[in-house]
Design an enzyme around this catalytic site. Structure first.
Site: not given
Ligand code: NAD
Length: 469
Positions: A118, A142, A250, A352
């Site tokens: 997000f 997605k 991140c 985090e």
């Molecule tokens: P999230 O893991 O909740 O969601 C990411 C994606 O995975 C979304 O599209 C979501 O729909 C999907 N998803 C969520 N739960 C799932 C499940 N149980 N099974 C399958 N798919 C699922 O992450 P978020 O809250 O959207 O984003 C924040 C996180 O992303 C933070 O931890 C941040 O550090 C990380 N992030 C990392 C980077 C990087 O480059 N390392 C960059 C941006 C964000």
């Protein structure tokens, strides 16, 4: 802001089938023609920048200038991908043996999927599909179900730019859609960016289904402040890097390691009024330094960590919990929070938090600071602030971290370099965009040919070295 239906596994299968049907035509399209679509897409992104930034901010909550900055970072990846004819050039060795030449080429892997978080609803999809499509793959995106509009709009712009039907597809969904992407045999490669727990699941499940997977995950980015640093510069850098986008980055700095008690005291003295003075407000108020966090659940999680930090004995020097902009009392706002005297066993240090909370840890000396950086399970980014070139060079060499900043708090590489962390911040082998992105979205093929073909050598039963042939 709106509602979006979540795709079932059947609907996701239909999107994958659409990408599969488009693959042979698109992968056979010359790279320069594929690049023309991206050149046009670049123009459209510039044309619609303001509209996209408002769309992003209104769903995410970050300020408009911050949203625009992140889209510009994505635009730079598109510009990188426009150079694909050059980037796909292979290698050629003439005469590796008598009349034998060897050359290599990079070919598309097939249908690729992108699962995005997000916090960067435009930039992270732009890390993925422009490079994947430029390489000749087709794609299923997605986006996060929390702010899906940018993913949809970017896809519309790709079609306006001339992308053939089926090459890029969007499914909005949750685990059901993701599980289809991870198990469907037509998907060759999966790029994921998001939290570590989800990333681990995606990496393991995708690999079990023989897919190429890159999963970029969570982070806890440290900024080491040495006693000789320009303290005003370090403090300003820390404020922007810790609290920009309400800490939902991140690459946000979430830990300051002050080397020496005096450095720690001075840092706290200088940063406290700046954190206190942060203007928290809605995305469309031009005077806001930062907006709310994304959901009520995210706000409650951050507040829970603040309680844990207090209970563990850390000193809450600035408490932003009561901040509530007038007229937005139901919003998910949290003011800037600053903890001092944090220790490495506390959850506010190990986990985090992904909110506007900065932890200051005191280190005895440089080696102590480096050990903390290296012992942490995450390894996305780390920065050092110093005027000492020896220390900076030592840190870049010895820190067990994917991206290092020297007097740069958020060392996100430019698009023609590659972005990615180490340790639990990235599962898989490839970073994103730059040449690592091209390698992830292509497979290497190496050809050995003999011309003229009419030479008779008789049957050969042993391997020959190049020199013998
Ligand atoms: P999230 O893991 O909740 O969601 C990411 C994606 O995975 C979304 O599209 C979501 O729909 C999907 N998803 C969520 N739960 C799932 C499940 N149980 N099974 C399958 N798919 C699922 O992450 P978020 O809250 O959207 O984003 C924040 C996180 O992303 C933070 O931890 C941040 O550090 C990380 N992030 C990392 C980077 C990087 O480059 N390392 C960059 C941006 C964000």
């Amino acid at each position: 802001m709106g509602r979006v239906p979540l795709a079932s596994s059947g609907e996701t299968r239909a999107a994958i089938a659409s990408a599969e049907a488009a693959l042979s035509g698109w992968s056979a399209t010359p790279p320069a023609k594929r690049a023309q679509v991206l050149f046009k897409f670049r123009e459209l992104l510039i044309r619609d920048m303001d509209e996209l930034a408002e769309m992003l901010s209104s769903e995410h909550g970050k300020t408009v200038p911050d949203a625009r900055g992140s889209i510009t970072r994505g635009l730079e990846v598109v510009e990188f991908a426009c150079g694909i004819p050059h980037l796909l050039k292979g290698e050629f060795s003439e005469g590796v043996a008598t009349d034998v030449d060897t050359y290599s080429m990079r070919q598309p892997v097939g249908v690729c999927a992108g699962i995005t978080p997000f916090n960067f609803p435009a930039m992270v999809p732009l890390w993925m599909f422009p490079v994947a499509l430029a390489c000749g793959n087709t794609f299923v995106l997605k986006p996060s179900e929390r702010d899906p509009s940018c993913g949809l709009r970017l896809t519309e712009l790709m079609f306006e730019a001339g992308l053939p039907k089926g090459c890029l597809n969007v499914v909005n969904g949750d685990k059901e859609a993701v599980d289809e992407l991870l198990s469907n045999p037509a998907i060759a490669a999966v790029s994921f960016v998001g939290s570590t727990a989800t990333g681990q699941y995606i990496y393991e499940t995708g690999c079990r289904h023989s897919k190429r997977v890159q999963a970029l995950c969570g982070a806890k980015n440290h900024m080491v402040v040495l006693p000789d640093a320009d303290m005003e510069q370090a403090v300003d850098a820390a404020v922007g890097a810790a609290y920009g986008s309400a800490g939902e980055r991140c690459m946000a700095i979430s830990v300051i390691i002050a080397v020496g008690e005096e450095t720690g005291d001075e840092f706290i003295r200088r940063i406290s009024p700046k954190v206190q003075g942060l203007k928290v407000g809605p995305w469309n108020d031009e005077t806001s330094d930062m907006g709310p966090v994304v959901t009520a659940a995210a706000r409650d999680k951050v507040l829970g960590y603040i309680d844990q930090g207090i209970a563990a004995g850390a000193e809450l020097v600035v408490d932003g919990r009561a901040v509530s902009p007038q007229g937005y009392e139901d919003g998910f706002f949290i003011g800037g929070c600053l903890f001092d005297r944090v220790t490495t066993d506390m959850s506010i240090y190990t986990d985090e938090i992904f909110g506007p909370v900065l932890a200051v840890v005191r280190a005895d000396d440089y080696e102590h600071a480096l050990k903390m950086v290296n012992d942490h399970e995450y390894g996305n980014g780390a920065a050092i602030f110093t005027r000492d070139g020896d220390a900076a060079r030592n840190f870049s060499s010895r820190a067990n971290i994917g991206m290092i900043g020297i007097n740069v708090p958020i060392p996100v590489p430019v698009a023609y370099h590659s972005f990615g962390g180490w340790k639990r911040s990235l599962m898989g082998d490839h970073h994103v965009h730059g040449m690592e992105g091209v390698r992830f979205y292509t497979r290497l093929k190496t050809i050995t040919s003999r011309w003229p073909s009419g030479i008779r050598t008789g049957a050969q039963f042993h391997f020959k070295s190049g020199a013998e042939q």
